[in-house]
Design a protein around this motif. Structure first.
Motif, short mmCIF file in Angstrom:
data_model
loop_
_atom_site.label_atom_id
_atom_site.label_comp_id
_atom_site.label_asym_id
_atom_site.label_seq_id
_atom_site.Cartn_x
_atom_site.Cartn_y
_atom_site.Cartn_z
N ALA A 65 0.84 -1.19 0.00
CA ALA A 65 0.00 0.00 0.00
C ALA A 65 0.87 1.24 0.00
O ALA A 65 2.01 1.23 0.49
CB ALA A 65 -0.91 -0.01 1.23
N GLU A 66 0.31 2.33 -0.52
CA GLU A 66 1.08 3.57 -0.64
C GLU A 66 1.56 4.07 0.73
O GLU A 66 2.69 4.57 0.86
CB GLU A 66 0.21 4.64 -1.30
N ASP A 67 0.74 3.91 1.76
CA ASP A 67 1.14 4.35 3.11
C ASP A 67 1.95 3.27 3.84
O ASP A 67 2.36 3.47 4.99
CB ASP A 67 -0.07 4.76 3.94
N ARG A 68 2.15 2.14 3.20
CA ARG A 68 2.94 1.00 3.72
C ARG A 68 2.34 0.38 4.97
O ARG A 68 2.98 -0.44 5.62
CB ARG A 68 4.39 1.42 4.00
N LYS A 69 1.12 0.69 5.30
CA LYS A 69 0.53 0.11 6.50
C LYS A 69 -0.10 -1.25 6.23
O LYS A 69 -0.57 -1.93 7.15
CB LYS A 69 -0.51 1.07 7.08
N SER A 70 -0.09 -1.68 4.98
CA SER A 70 -0.59 -3.01 4.66
C SER A 70 0.09 -3.49 3.38
O SER A 70 0.65 -2.70 2.62
CB SER A 70 -2.10 -3.01 4.49
N SER A 71 0.03 -4.80 3.20
CA SER A 71 0.55 -5.39 1.98
C SER A 71 -0.25 -6.64 1.65
O SER A 71 -0.98 -7.16 2.53
CB SER A 71 2.04 -5.71 2.11
N THR A 72 -0.14 -7.10 0.41
CA THR A 72 -0.86 -8.29 -0.03
C THR A 72 0.08 -9.17 -0.83
O THR A 72 0.75 -8.70 -1.76
CB THR A 72 -2.06 -7.91 -0.91
N LEU A 73 0.15 -10.42 -0.44
CA LEU A 73 0.88 -11.41 -1.21
C LEU A 73 -0.08 -12.03 -2.21
O LEU A 73 -1.16 -12.48 -1.83
CB LEU A 73 1.46 -12.50 -0.30
N ILE A 74 0.32 -12.07 -3.46
CA ILE A 74 -0.55 -12.60 -4.51
C ILE A 74 0.11 -13.83 -5.12
O ILE A 74 1.22 -13.77 -5.64
CB ILE A 74 -0.79 -11.54 -5.61
N LEU A 75 -0.61 -14.96 -5.00
CA LEU A 75 -0.22 -16.17 -5.72
C LEU A 75 -1.11 -16.22 -6.95
O LEU A 75 -2.33 -16.28 -6.82
CB LEU A 75 -0.42 -17.41 -4.85
N HIS A 76 -0.52 -16.21 -8.11
CA HIS A 76 -1.33 -15.98 -9.32
C HIS A 76 -2.19 -17.17 -9.70
O HIS A 76 -3.28 -17.01 -10.25
CB HIS A 76 -0.41 -15.57 -10.46
N ARG A 77 -1.70 -18.35 -9.39
CA ARG A 77 -2.46 -19.55 -9.75
C ARG A 77 -2.09 -20.63 -8.74
O ARG A 77 -1.10 -21.32 -8.89
CB ARG A 77 -2.08 -19.98 -11.17
N ALA A 78 -2.90 -20.75 -7.70
CA ALA A 78 -2.55 -21.63 -6.59
C ALA A 78 -2.61 -23.09 -7.01
O ALA A 78 -3.50 -23.52 -7.76
CB ALA A 78 -3.52 -21.40 -5.43
#
Lengths: 111, 113
Positions: A65-78
């Motif tokens: 996130a722009e404010d760095r207070k959160s993030s997301t890990l994305i697995l494109h094809r589990a």
């Protein structure tokens, strides 16, 4: 110490994308965000890490996130092999980049 | 592909005994770590080691614990007088740079009776 908050568990279907969220509202400007995973009965395995910009590698993508207070890990094809506990970890520069582990998210993949 | 190895895979000991857990990090790595994971709980940092000395240690790493890199390849964790609460999986890790990817070994399961 900066802390992270993750859901205890998530379920996803095989061959679909997975978005694993992490909150780190007390992150400081020099803390790196790391993701590791632990498959059953194995040692932790590095997934990805970043500071401010989104990152991609062969395993996953990291959206910060722009404010760095959160993030997301994305697995494109589990796949079934992605079933593991995923840890979002802060690595503070002032602690010599020591990894500070949270409880993680147990990812369940349904065939 | 290079990997971190640990021996033994499982160690059973009596309370009060000394144990030494062994690790062979990846050969060109410079930073070494020990972590532990009590069954069902999160991974906990114990100690980091660089340039033949401890660079950081946690509150868990008290006087009963010590680390050594005796011969340039092995990296050991010694617990002088084991307690029941030392029962856990102990993981060794190494990396080429402080903020780089850490490579973990498969772990040693320590059971203190």
């Amino acid at each position: 110490d900066a802390k992270t908050t993750q859901p205890n568990s998530m379920e996803s279907n095989e061959e679909e994308p997975v978005h694993l969220p992490c909150n780190h509202s007390t992150i400081s400007g020099t803390d790196y965000i790391h993701w590791y995973r632990q498959l059953p009965s194995q040692g932790p395995e590095y997934v990805i890490h970043g500071l401010t910009s989104n990152v991609n590698n062969r395993m996953a993508s990291l959206a910060i996130a722009e404010d760095r207070k959160s993030s997301t890990l994305i697995l494109h094809r589990a796949t079934l092999r992605d079933a593991a506990v995923y840890y979002c970890i802060l690595s503070p520069m002032d602690s010599n980049y020591q990894l500070i582990w949270g409880a993680g998210t147990k990812l369940i993949i349904k065939p | 592909e290079p990997e971190v190895t640990q021996t033994p895979s499982h160690q059973v000991t009596q309370m009060g005994q000394e144990v030494i857990l062994r690790c062979v990090p990846i050969s060109n790595h410079l930073y070494f770590y020990w972590y532990r994971q009590i069954l069902g709980q999160k991974v906990e940092f114990l100690v980091s080691f660089y340039n033949n000395e401890i660079s950081e240690k946690s509150e868990i790493f008290d006087d009963q614990f010590s680390v050594e890199r005796p011969d340039g390849s092995n990296f050991t964790l010694k617990i002088r007088s084991t307690k029941l609460e030392d029962s856990a999986m102990y993981f060794c890790a190494s990396t080429s740079g402080r903020n780089n990817e850490q490579f973990f070994g498969p772990g040693t399961r320590l059971t203190v009776l």
